[in-house]
Design a protein around this motif. Structure first.
Motif, PDB file in Angstrom:
ATOM      1  N   GLY A  81       0.771  -1.182   0.084  1.00  0.00           N
ATOM      2  CA  GLY A  81      -0.042   0.018   0.030  1.00  0.00           C
ATOM      3  C   GLY A  81       0.887   1.180   0.150  1.00  0.00           C
ATOM      4  O   GLY A  81       1.774   1.338  -0.781  1.00  0.00           O
ATOM      5  N   ASN A  82       0.536   2.239   1.106  1.00  0.00           N
ATOM      6  CA  ASN A  82       1.565   3.454   0.959  1.00  0.00           C
ATOM      7  C   ASN A  82       2.395   3.379   2.206  1.00  0.00           C
ATOM      8  O   ASN A  82       2.957   4.118   2.556  1.00  0.00           O
ATOM      9  N   LYS A 135       9.841   9.062   7.815  1.00  0.00           N
ATOM     10  CA  LYS A 135      10.401   7.941   8.207  1.00  0.00           C
ATOM     11  C   LYS A 135       9.952   7.639   9.810  1.00  0.00           C
ATOM     12  O   LYS A 135      10.087   8.490  10.500  1.00  0.00           O
ATOM     13  N   ASP A 136       9.194   6.385   9.672  1.00  0.00           N
ATOM     14  CA  ASP A 136       8.969   6.027  11.293  1.00  0.00           C
ATOM     15  C   ASP A 136       9.646   4.989  11.561  1.00  0.00           C
ATOM     16  O   ASP A 136      10.668   4.557  10.910  1.00  0.00           O
ATOM     17  N   ARG A 137       9.361   4.009  12.787  1.00  0.00           N
ATOM     18  CA  ARG A 137      10.255   3.246  13.383  1.00  0.00           C
ATOM     19  C   ARG A 137      10.447   1.946  12.453  1.00  0.00           C
ATOM     20  O   ARG A 137      11.551   1.565  12.367  1.00  0.00           O
ATOM     21  N   SER A 138       9.392   1.353  11.899  1.00  0.00           N
ATOM     22  CA  SER A 138       9.585   0.170  11.104  1.00  0.00           C
ATOM     23  C   SER A 138       9.167   0.558   9.580  1.00  0.00           C
ATOM     24  O   SER A 138       9.411  -0.594   8.727  1.00  0.00           O
ATOM     25  N   TYR A 139       8.755   1.501   9.348  1.00  0.00           N
ATOM     26  CA  TYR A 139       8.174   2.008   7.838  1.00  0.00           C
ATOM     27  C   TYR A 139       8.292   2.997   7.338  1.00  0.00           C
ATOM     28  O   TYR A 139       8.444   4.275   8.142  1.00  0.00           O
ATOM     29  N   LEU A 140       8.403   3.389   6.005  1.00  0.00           N
ATOM     30  CA  LEU A 140       8.563   4.700   5.290  1.00  0.00           C
ATOM     31  C   LEU A 140       7.063   4.867   4.960  1.00  0.00           C
ATOM     32  O   LEU A 140       6.559   3.734   4.116  1.00  0.00           O
ATOM     33  N   TRP A 141       6.336   5.809   5.194  1.00  0.00           N
ATOM     34  CA  TRP A 141       5.116   6.114   5.059  1.00  0.00           C
ATOM     35  C   TRP A 141       5.078   7.078   3.839  1.00  0.00           C
ATOM     36  O   TRP A 141       5.593   8.177   3.945  1.00  0.00           O
ATOM     37  N   LEU A 142       4.268   6.725   2.821  1.00  0.00           N
ATOM     38  CA  LEU A 142       4.206   7.843   1.641  1.00  0.00           C
ATOM     39  C   LEU A 142       2.754   8.361   1.288  1.00  0.00           C
ATOM     40  O   LEU A 142       1.848   7.345   1.555  1.00  0.00           O
ATOM     41  N   THR A 143       2.552   9.494   1.528  1.00  0.00           N
ATOM     42  CA  THR A 143       1.268  10.228   1.340  1.00  0.00           C
ATOM     43  C   THR A 143       1.503  11.184   0.153  1.00  0.00           C
ATOM     44  O   THR A 143       2.217  11.998   0.165  1.00  0.00           O
ATOM     45  N   PRO A 144       0.473  11.092  -0.581  1.00  0.00           N
ATOM     46  CA  PRO A 144       0.223  12.241  -1.778  1.00  0.00           C
ATOM     47  C   PRO A 144       0.169  13.495  -1.226  1.00  0.00           C
ATOM     48  O   PRO A 144      -0.614  13.594  -0.211  1.00  0.00           O
ATOM     49  N   GLU A 155      16.464   8.502  14.015  1.00  0.00           N
ATOM     50  CA  GLU A 155      15.176   8.814  14.928  1.00  0.00           C
ATOM     51  C   GLU A 155      13.999   8.604  13.956  1.00  0.00           C
ATOM     52  O   GLU A 155      14.121   9.238  12.776  1.00  0.00           O
ATOM     53  N   SER A 156      12.979   8.316  14.455  1.00  0.00           N
ATOM     54  CA  SER A 156      11.636   8.424  13.723  1.00  0.00           C
ATOM     55  C   SER A 156      11.119   9.839  13.708  1.00  0.00           C
ATOM     56  O   SER A 156      11.616  10.790  14.418  1.00  0.00           O
ATOM     57  N   GLY A 157      10.293  10.305  12.670  1.00  0.00           N
ATOM     58  CA  GLY A 157       9.559  11.258  12.696  1.00  0.00           C
ATOM     59  C   GLY A 157      10.070  12.228  11.450  1.00  0.00           C
ATOM     60  O   GLY A 157       9.472  13.494  11.536  1.00  0.00           O
ATOM     61  N   ARG A 206       3.823   8.265  13.473  1.00  0.00           N
ATOM     62  CA  ARG A 206       3.439   9.467  13.003  1.00  0.00           C
ATOM     63  C   ARG A 206       2.166   9.647  12.228  1.00  0.00           C
ATOM     64  O   ARG A 206       1.395  10.495  12.245  1.00  0.00           O
ATOM     65  N   VAL A 207       2.066   8.789  11.101  1.00  0.00           N
ATOM     66  CA  VAL A 207       0.976   8.511  10.364  1.00  0.00           C
ATOM     67  C   VAL A 207      -0.107   8.014  10.935  1.00  0.00           C
ATOM     68  O   VAL A 207      -1.205   8.753  10.944  1.00  0.00           O
TER      69      VAL A 207
END
Length: 426
Positions: free
Chosen positions: A229-230, A285-294, A271-273, A383-384
């Motif tokens: 997903g994202n 950049k989060d702890r375990s994932y990279l989150w992508l948001t349009p 660090e995250s965030g 963060r997401v």
């Protein structure tokens, strides 16, 4: 390869040696050809002469001829791109329009082996990956390049044997352009080291083209395992060889440059965030994932009133709401997605909103106030997840951190007569 059917092959005919040879060869092979000529109006009378020659040559072969006139300088200025790039864009857009209009099976252009060698050297000088080192592709969608296997010299010799004339673009004799500089200066110097350097580079491009297919296969496997997903799993990414390269290939689909992708990779163990941006996406950049948001989906604080008497909502989140009597048949659902609230302790109307800095509530089972920011940290919200958290509020107070925990002040107790059941459906 060109397919063998009755639909025409559209041939880019500039009037130069390469395109003249290509049109004649395809015509001799029995293809139904149509000649397309672009006049970019960059060389005055010389451009007009090329157009006249191309029209006469097509007529001599009894091949239909079409010409397009472009104000290339104005287009380049409008798009803020180079003249060379402007001419390329105008050419291929028109070629495709004509292919659709005429029902063509392919668009044939006259790039040859030396063009591909020059492209490889240009890419190498600028900095490139494996794709840039494979040279010009023989086929790209409907565009095909049948002459990539032969050199410019072989084309000129073939034309000489058949007595064909052709036009010469005088700008090709100037080394002001990078490609011309490579052709006129760099390659002759390399040939002093290896007279067969063009053939050697072309063979290397063939090997790299095969390697690129294996590269693409591994990359697709990585995408399946790393991207969901994202989000991009950092743990899954780091299991692959050359994870920095794989990350770049994934992020380039979202508009991230090589430089930014490198910065993201360098931050994976930090660090995250931290946020990174492309023109169209934000990466967290989060702890375990990279989150992508349009970018278009990043909203400011949102607040939505809930209508009295309405029991079902689809936006901004899906909720079902009902009021039930607290009697002997009532039992409290053991589900965080269902809030059981004392109806008579609530202040109406209720609202849904996103959280703000400084927000606090009294989590169920506790007596003291707790900042939401601290609650998020204690429960390891990403963060997401924080951005996507919704609050059910009433009378200026937080009643429920939706799907997570109600405020202790609004819990049901022995005095409760009516229960407001709020079911979070996602």
């Amino acid at each position: 390869m060109l397919s063998d059917d009755d639909r025409p092959v559209l041939v880019g005919l500039s009037g130069g040696a390469d395109s003249v040879a290509l049109l004649d060869i395809l015509n001799r092979l029995g293809y139904t050809c149509v000649a397309l000529h672009c006049d970019f109006h960059l060389r005055g009378e010389e451009s007009e002469g090329d157009a006249d020659f191309s029209a006469r040559f097509a007529k001599s072969l009894e091949v239909p001829f079409y010409k397009a006139d472009f104000d290339t300088m104005a287009y380049a200025k409008e798009k803020r791109i180079s003249i060379e790039m402007a001419a390329r864009e105008l050419r291929y857009v028109w070629f495709e329009d004509m292919r659709v209009r005429l029902g063509g099976q392919a668009i044939a252009v006259a790039h040859h082996r030396d063009d591909s060698v020059e492209t490889i050297l240009m890419n190498l000088i600028r900095g490139t990956g494996i794709r840039g080192m494979r040279g010009i592709r023989a086929k790209n969608g409907y565009v095909t390049r049948p002459l990539l296997c032969v050199s410019r010299k072989e084309i000129e010799n073939w034309l000489l044997e058949r007595g064909y004339g052709y036009c010469t673009d005088r700008t090709n004799l100037s080394d002001a352009y990078t490609r011309n500089f490579i052709r006129l200066n760099v390659l002759p110097l390399l040939e002093k080291l290896n007279p067969s350097v063009r053939e050697a580079i072309a063979r290397s491009a063939e090997h790299l083209s095969a390697a690129e297919k294996m590269y693409a296969y591994v990359l697709e496997q990585a995408r399946r395992e790393v991207v969901s997903g994202n989000r991009i799993s950092i743990k899954a990414l780091m299991r692959f060889p050359a994870p920095d390269t794989i990350l770049y290939e994934i992020l380039r689909d979202y508009g991230f440059s090589n430089q930014v992708a490198g910065e993201v990779f360098g931050a994976l163990l930090g660090e995250s965030g931290k946020f990174f941006y492309s023109p169209t996406y934000r990466l967290l950049k989060d702890r375990s994932y990279l989150w992508l948001t349009p970018i278009g989906e990043i909203a400011d604080e949102r607040e939505y009133p809930l209508e009295l008497g309405k029991d079902s909502y689809e936006r901004p989140i899906r909720l079902n709401i009902q009021t039930v009597a607290r009697d002997g048949s009532f039992s409290i659902p053991k589900d965080k997605r269902v809030a059981c609230l004392d109806y008579d302790k609530l202040s109406f109307p209720l609202t849904l909103r996103t959280w703000r800095e400084g927000d606090w509530f009294i989590p169920f089972g506790m007596r003291g106030r707790k900042k939401l920011s601290d609650y998020f940290s204690d429960h390891k919200f990403s963060r997401v997840e924080k951005e996507n958290a919704w609050l059910l509020c009433g009378g200026g107070e937080i009643i429920w951190l939706v799907g997570e925990r109600i405020d202790n002040r609004f819990r049901i107790d022995d005095t409760t007569k009516r229960v407001l059941l709020v079911n979070f459906l996602g």
